[in-house]
Every structure is written in structure tokens, then in C-alpha cells.
Design a protein around this motif. Structure first.
Motif, short mmCIF file in Angstrom:
data_model
loop_
_atom_site.label_atom_id
_atom_site.label_comp_id
_atom_site.label_asym_id
_atom_site.label_seq_id
_atom_site.Cartn_x
_atom_site.Cartn_y
_atom_site.Cartn_z
N GLN A 173 0.83 -1.20 0.00
CA GLN A 173 0.00 0.00 0.00
C GLN A 173 0.87 1.25 0.00
N ARG A 174 1.91 1.26 0.83
CA ARG A 174 2.81 2.42 0.89
C ARG A 174 3.53 2.62 -0.43
N ALA A 175 3.96 1.52 -1.04
CA ALA A 175 4.68 1.62 -2.32
C ALA A 175 3.78 2.22 -3.40
N MET A 176 2.52 1.84 -3.39
CA MET A 176 1.59 2.41 -4.36
C MET A 176 1.35 3.88 -4.08
N GLU A 177 1.16 4.24 -2.82
CA GLU A 177 0.96 5.64 -2.47
C GLU A 177 2.16 6.49 -2.87
N ASP A 178 3.36 5.97 -2.61
CA ASP A 178 4.58 6.69 -3.00
C ASP A 178 4.64 6.86 -4.51
N HIS A 179 4.29 5.80 -5.22
CA HIS A 179 4.32 5.83 -6.68
C HIS A 179 3.35 6.88 -7.22
N LEU A 180 2.13 6.89 -6.71
CA LEU A 180 1.14 7.85 -7.19
C LEU A 180 1.53 9.29 -6.84
N ASN A 181 2.13 9.47 -5.68
CA ASN A 181 2.60 10.82 -5.30
C ASN A 181 3.70 11.30 -6.25
N GLU A 182 4.61 10.41 -6.59
CA GLU A 182 5.68 10.79 -7.52
C GLU A 182 5.12 11.14 -8.89
N VAL A 183 4.14 10.36 -9.35
CA VAL A 183 3.51 10.64 -10.64
C VAL A 183 2.81 11.99 -10.60
N ARG A 184 2.09 12.25 -9.52
CA ARG A 184 1.37 13.52 -9.40
C ARG A 184 2.33 14.70 -9.40
N GLU A 185 3.42 14.60 -8.66
CA GLU A 185 4.39 15.69 -8.61
C GLU A 185 5.04 15.91 -9.98
N ALA A 186 5.30 14.82 -10.69
CA ALA A 186 5.91 14.95 -12.01
C ALA A 186 4.96 15.65 -12.98
N ILE A 187 3.67 15.33 -12.89
CA ILE A 187 2.69 15.95 -13.77
C ILE A 187 2.53 17.43 -13.44
N ILE A 188 2.49 17.75 -12.14
CA ILE A 188 2.38 19.15 -11.72
C ILE A 188 3.57 19.95 -12.23
N THR A 189 4.77 19.38 -12.11
CA THR A 189 5.98 20.06 -12.57
C THR A 189 5.94 20.29 -14.07
N GLU A 190 5.50 19.30 -14.83
CA GLU A 190 5.45 19.44 -16.27
C GLU A 190 4.39 20.47 -16.68
#
Length: 240
Positions: free
Chosen positions: A212-229
């Protein structure tokens, strides 16, 4: 169907595990389309180069996961989304609220990862391992996106809840524009592969909390990458 189903190149200790993982991957990627009728048992066993007993074991697991539907006298078909699901799909497409759908991922996918760590079969783990391995080297943006969506759908199937698995199919289609953006750059593709690897390790270990934590971390990283782009795109447009 017109084209034969290709045999799997992988043969683990239990052959039916490889066959299940192979067919599950073909269904998840759309190579075998929803509603498509599979060849007869005899023909499919020949196409996959396996015994009919092995094929029956694989089809039984796919049926339990509600990926296929077997009817006496009518053969086996890949299950389709219901009319209600298609109506929801059209609603999201017209609304265009991708941020809302991204939030839905946070509500659904960490739970799926947790359940997968608890319930994943050997076939599901084998399928996830193949997807992660395929993502590890240099690949195109299109291939990375394909592996990403297949990984998350395969994980949903591994969770063993057909309702959540159907919901995940919708989530995957709804988030395709966001996913495409995140895979457009090499850094996003590497990030995706690393996130999937961490999820796989936890699922394979049966560690529900870690998955569960690994998925949450993964989704957070994806969200931050999209916000940055998005921020960079806005800055480029302002400067024009």
C-alpha cells in the motif's frame, strides 16, 4: 477470432501459471479484445503448445478472476464492461476532469496493491514480474505507457475483487491523458519502472502494508511529475 494466440515464451515450474499469466497479459493489453470469443479448447491448447489439462487449469483461474466467461455450447469469451460502465466512461470523457480521476486513483489503487499482496497467485506474480522486467531497459514512450497500464490492470486482477478490477479498468482509460504526459520524458518512464518494481517486491513478499505504501509513494511521484510538467508548459506559453 482470426489471429491465433501466440504461445508464451516463459515456462515456470507449473506450466499453467505461465499460461494464465500470458493470457491475462493479452487481455489486459487488449490484444485479446473484450467480447472476443477464444478458440476452442483443442485449438487454443495447440496454439499455446500446452496440454488441454494445463489450459483448463489456466482458464479456471481466469474465470475466477472474471476475466473470461465460459458458457456450455457457446465457448469462452473475454468479458466486457457493462452498459453502466460505458455510460460512466462517456461522462468522464465529456467532463474532462482529469484531476478528479487522479484523486480516484489514490482512493482505489493503494487498496488494490494491499489486496494483491494478500491474494496474488503465482500466475499473477509471474505476469507482474514480466511487465517490470520489460520496463527496465530503454523503451519508447508508447511502450512505457502500454506496460504501465498493463501493470496496474494486472495488479487489480491479482487483488481478486472483480468489482474493483472493473473499476480499475475505467480508471486506466480515464487517466490515459495524464499517463501519456508522464511517460513522454525518459525521467517519467524511469520513475514509473522504479515505482512498479517497489510495488512488485512488496506484493511478492506478501507485505500488505508495504504494498500500500509503495503504491501511495508511486502515485505521489507521478502527481508531482505531472504538476511540474504542467508548470513548465504554462511558463513556456507565458513566455511566447
Amino acid at each position: 477470432m482470426s489471429d491465433p494466440i501466440p504461445p508464451s515464451s516463459r515456462r515456470p515450474e507449473k506450466e499453467s501459471v505461465a499460461v494464465t499469466a500470458h493470457l491475462e497479459r493479452l487481455i489486459a493489453t487488449g490484444a485479446v479484445a473484450p467480447g472476443e470469443r477464444l478458440p476452442s479448447e483443442r485449438a487454443l491448447a495447440e496454439q499455446l503448445s500446452v496440454s488441454r489439462t494445463t489450459l483448463r487449469e489456466a482458464m479456471h483461474e481466469l474465470e475466477n478472476k472474471r476475466l473470461v466467461e465460459r458458457t456450455r455450447g457457446r465457448g469462452t469469451r473475454v468479458r466486457e464492461l457493462g452498459d453502466e460502465a460505458r455510460d460512466l466512461d462517456a461522462l468522464v470523457a465529456s467532463a474532462g476532469r482529469q484531476d478528479d480521476v487522479a484523486e480516484l486513483r489514490f482512493a482505489v489503487e493503494p487498496l488494490l496493491a494491499r489486496l494483491a499482496a494478500q491474494r496474488a497467485t503465482s500466475a499473477s506474480i509471474a505476469a507482474l514480474e514480466e511487465l517490470v522486467a520489460a520496463s527496465s531497459g530503454p523503451i519508447t514512450a508508447a511502450r512505457s505507457l502500454e506496460l504501465d497500464t498493463t501493470f496496474h490492470q494486472t495488479l487489480a486482477s491479482a487483488a481478486g475483487n472483480p468489482l474493483l478490477s472493473e473499476l480499475q479498468r475505467l480508471v486506466v482509460s480515464w487517466t490515459t491523458p495524464l499517463r501519456r504526459d508522464s511517460h513522454a520524458h525518459r525521467s517519467g518512464r524511469v520513475m514509473s519502472a522504479q515505482g512498479h518494481h517497489a510495488i512488485l517486491v512488496a506484493v511478492r513478499a506478501g507485505d500488505q502494508a508495504a504494498a500500500q505504501r509503495a503504491m501511495e509513494d508511486h502515485l505521489n511521484e507521478v502527481r508531482e511529475a505531472i504538476i511540474t510538467e504542467r508548470r513548465r508548459t504554462d511558463e513556456r506559453e507565458d513566455g511566447e
